[in-house]
Motif scaffolding. Sequence first.
Motif, PDB file in Angstrom:
ATOM      1  N   PHE A  40       0.832  -1.203   0.000  1.00 28.07           N
ATOM      2  CA  PHE A  40       0.000   0.000   0.000  1.00 28.07           C
ATOM      3  C   PHE A  40       0.866   1.253   0.000  1.00 28.07           C
ATOM      4  O   PHE A  40       0.544   2.248  -0.648  1.00 28.07           O
ATOM      5  CB  PHE A  40      -0.920  -0.023   1.221  1.00 28.07           C
ATOM      6  N   PHE A  41       1.985   1.186   0.712  1.00 24.30           N
ATOM      7  CA  PHE A  41       2.972   2.260   0.693  1.00 24.30           C
ATOM      8  C   PHE A  41       3.488   2.466  -0.732  1.00 24.30           C
ATOM      9  O   PHE A  41       3.614   3.601  -1.211  1.00 24.30           O
ATOM     10  CB  PHE A  41       4.114   1.883   1.637  1.00 24.30           C
ATOM     11  N   GLY A  42       3.783   1.361  -1.430  1.00 23.67           N
ATOM     12  CA  GLY A  42       4.290   1.435  -2.795  1.00 23.67           C
ATOM     13  C   GLY A  42       3.262   1.950  -3.778  1.00 23.67           C
ATOM     14  O   GLY A  42       3.601   2.700  -4.708  1.00 23.67           O
ATOM     15  N   ILE A  43       2.000   1.564  -3.606  1.00 16.59           N
ATOM     16  CA  ILE A  43       0.948   2.088  -4.479  1.00 16.59           C
ATOM     17  C   ILE A  43       0.887   3.607  -4.368  1.00 16.59           C
ATOM     18  O   ILE A  43       0.834   4.329  -5.370  1.00 16.59           O
ATOM     19  CB  ILE A  43      -0.407   1.461  -4.129  1.00 16.59           C
ATOM     20  N   GLY A  44       0.879   4.107  -3.134  1.00 18.78           N
ATOM     21  CA  GLY A  44       0.839   5.549  -2.938  1.00 18.78           C
ATOM     22  C   GLY A  44       2.049   6.236  -3.538  1.00 18.78           C
ATOM     23  O   GLY A  44       1.923   7.280  -4.191  1.00 18.78           O
ATOM     24  N   MET A  45       3.225   5.668  -3.342  1.00 23.73           N
ATOM     25  CA  MET A  45       4.462   6.285  -3.818  1.00 23.73           C
ATOM     26  C   MET A  45       4.534   6.299  -5.342  1.00 23.73           C
ATOM     27  O   MET A  45       4.814   7.333  -5.962  1.00 23.73           O
ATOM     28  CB  MET A  45       5.665   5.552  -3.233  1.00 23.73           C
ATOM     29  N   GLY A 200      -3.968   5.559   4.559  1.00 19.39           N
ATOM     30  CA  GLY A 200      -2.929   6.288   5.276  1.00 19.39           C
ATOM     31  C   GLY A 200      -1.535   5.859   4.857  1.00 19.39           C
ATOM     32  O   GLY A 200      -0.628   6.689   4.716  1.00 19.39           O
ATOM     33  N   MET A 201      -1.348   4.557   4.629  1.00 18.35           N
ATOM     34  CA  MET A 201      -0.049   4.072   4.163  1.00 18.35           C
ATOM     35  C   MET A 201       0.259   4.613   2.773  1.00 18.35           C
ATOM     36  O   MET A 201       1.413   4.945   2.462  1.00 18.35           O
ATOM     37  CB  MET A 201      -0.050   2.546   4.150  1.00 18.35           C
ATOM     38  N   GLY A 202      -0.762   4.714   1.925  1.00 22.43           N
ATOM     39  CA  GLY A 202      -0.561   5.287   0.600  1.00 22.43           C
ATOM     40  C   GLY A 202      -0.166   6.754   0.667  1.00 22.43           C
ATOM     41  O   GLY A 202       0.689   7.215  -0.098  1.00 22.43           O
ATOM     42  N   LEU A 203      -0.780   7.508   1.584  1.00 24.19           N
ATOM     43  CA  LEU A 203      -0.416   8.916   1.761  1.00 24.19           C
ATOM     44  C   LEU A 203       1.044   9.046   2.189  1.00 24.19           C
ATOM     45  O   LEU A 203       1.783   9.908   1.681  1.00 24.19           O
ATOM     46  CB  LEU A 203      -1.335   9.561   2.795  1.00 24.19           C
ATOM     47  N   LEU A 204       1.476   8.205   3.119  1.00 24.88           N
ATOM     48  CA  LEU A 204       2.876   8.240   3.548  1.00 24.88           C
ATOM     49  C   LEU A 204       3.812   7.872   2.399  1.00 24.88           C
ATOM     50  O   LEU A 204       4.922   8.411   2.289  1.00 24.88           O
ATOM     51  CB  LEU A 204       3.091   7.290   4.723  1.00 24.88           C
ATOM     52  N   GLY A 205       3.371   6.963   1.526  1.00 27.76           N
ATOM     53  CA  GLY A 205       4.164   6.632   0.347  1.00 27.76           C
ATOM     54  C   GLY A 205       4.326   7.825  -0.578  1.00 27.76           C
ATOM     55  O   GLY A 205       5.415   8.072  -1.114  1.00 27.76           O
ATOM     56  N   ALA A 206       3.249   8.582  -0.771  1.00 23.48           N
ATOM     57  CA  ALA A 206       3.324   9.779  -1.606  1.00 23.48           C
ATOM     58  C   ALA A 206       4.274  10.808  -1.012  1.00 23.48           C
ATOM     59  O   ALA A 206       5.066  11.442  -1.718  1.00 23.48           O
ATOM     60  CB  ALA A 206       1.927  10.380  -1.776  1.00 23.48           C
ATOM     61  N   MET A 207       4.229  10.983   0.297  1.00 25.46           N
ATOM     62  CA  MET A 207       5.109  11.946   0.950  1.00 25.46           C
ATOM     63  C   MET A 207       6.561  11.486   0.892  1.00 25.46           C
ATOM     64  O   MET A 207       7.486  12.297   0.768  1.00 25.46           O
ATOM     65  CB  MET A 207       4.660  12.169   2.383  1.00 25.46           C
TER      66      MET A 207
END
Length: 312
Positions: A40-45, A200-207
Amino acid sequence: MLDAFLISGLFGVVIVIGLALLLHLQLGLARIANFGVVGFFGIGMYLFGVLYVKVDWPFGEPWQFLVCAAVATVVAGLAGLLVGWLIADLDTDGVLVGTLGFATAVAILATTEAEFTGGAEGMGGLGFPFDIGAVKDNEFLWLVITTAVVVAILAFVWQVHRSPYGRLLIAVGGNEPLARSLGKPAFRTKLWLFAITSAGMGLLGAMNAVMVRFLDPANIGIDVTLAAMVGLVLGGSARAWGAVVGVILAIGFFDIVIQFYLPLPKDWYNQAIPVLREVMFGLTLILVLLFRPLGVLGDMRRDKLMRRLHGR
């Protein structure tokens, strides 16, 4: 002003604290053993990066960042909704395999879809949604902004602990069949929790994409999930502050003190350091589970926990 190495190290610690706090809601309260945090982190990033670099937006910063980050967050949440629906009725082993498989699929897509993501060669062109001067100044401001976002996540987690919703999560995680028999919406509760925390994990990935400014598959390795998991277990998975304390003790100590301030040979940083990091995390996880299963903030050692579980 902090030096660039320290800013980078602190930013990594802050990001992992945010991921560990969201994992705390999943694992610590609802007992959803998500081993696909980095998915999910990677999707956001990556989605943020693709939208930011590939799309010709009719407006400039900071609206471009806000739109790209919002889309990445929503899509990560929808992915969490889908994955949560697939794993909601699985046992712990099934959840582990399912979420790990999802994270692997995201990594494969990031590597193979070179037209969009740059593949193994990576994708550059990302930048800060502002320009206040030197790169270091921008990085420091982004560290402050990201810290504010993680503090907001901590406030949300703390509020969940104090709310009826938090007690519902604990009931579902502790004994789901009993919660169902009492008329509690266990399936829907776990589903929406997984969707919100994944967003939320996706948002952190974007940041994170803004700070690193160059995306490659190495950014979404299993070490991201492992860092969040180790930090949470070390601090205490059932405690709101466990993620913060555990990540600072484990990731903060290794990624800042050892890597940046110990006089290590330069050739270690590309080969030995990443391996030592994973070994240390694995050893920490084993030792905590053996001698302090409730974490640093837990109120008992393993021997006391075993006596309580056996009614002695």
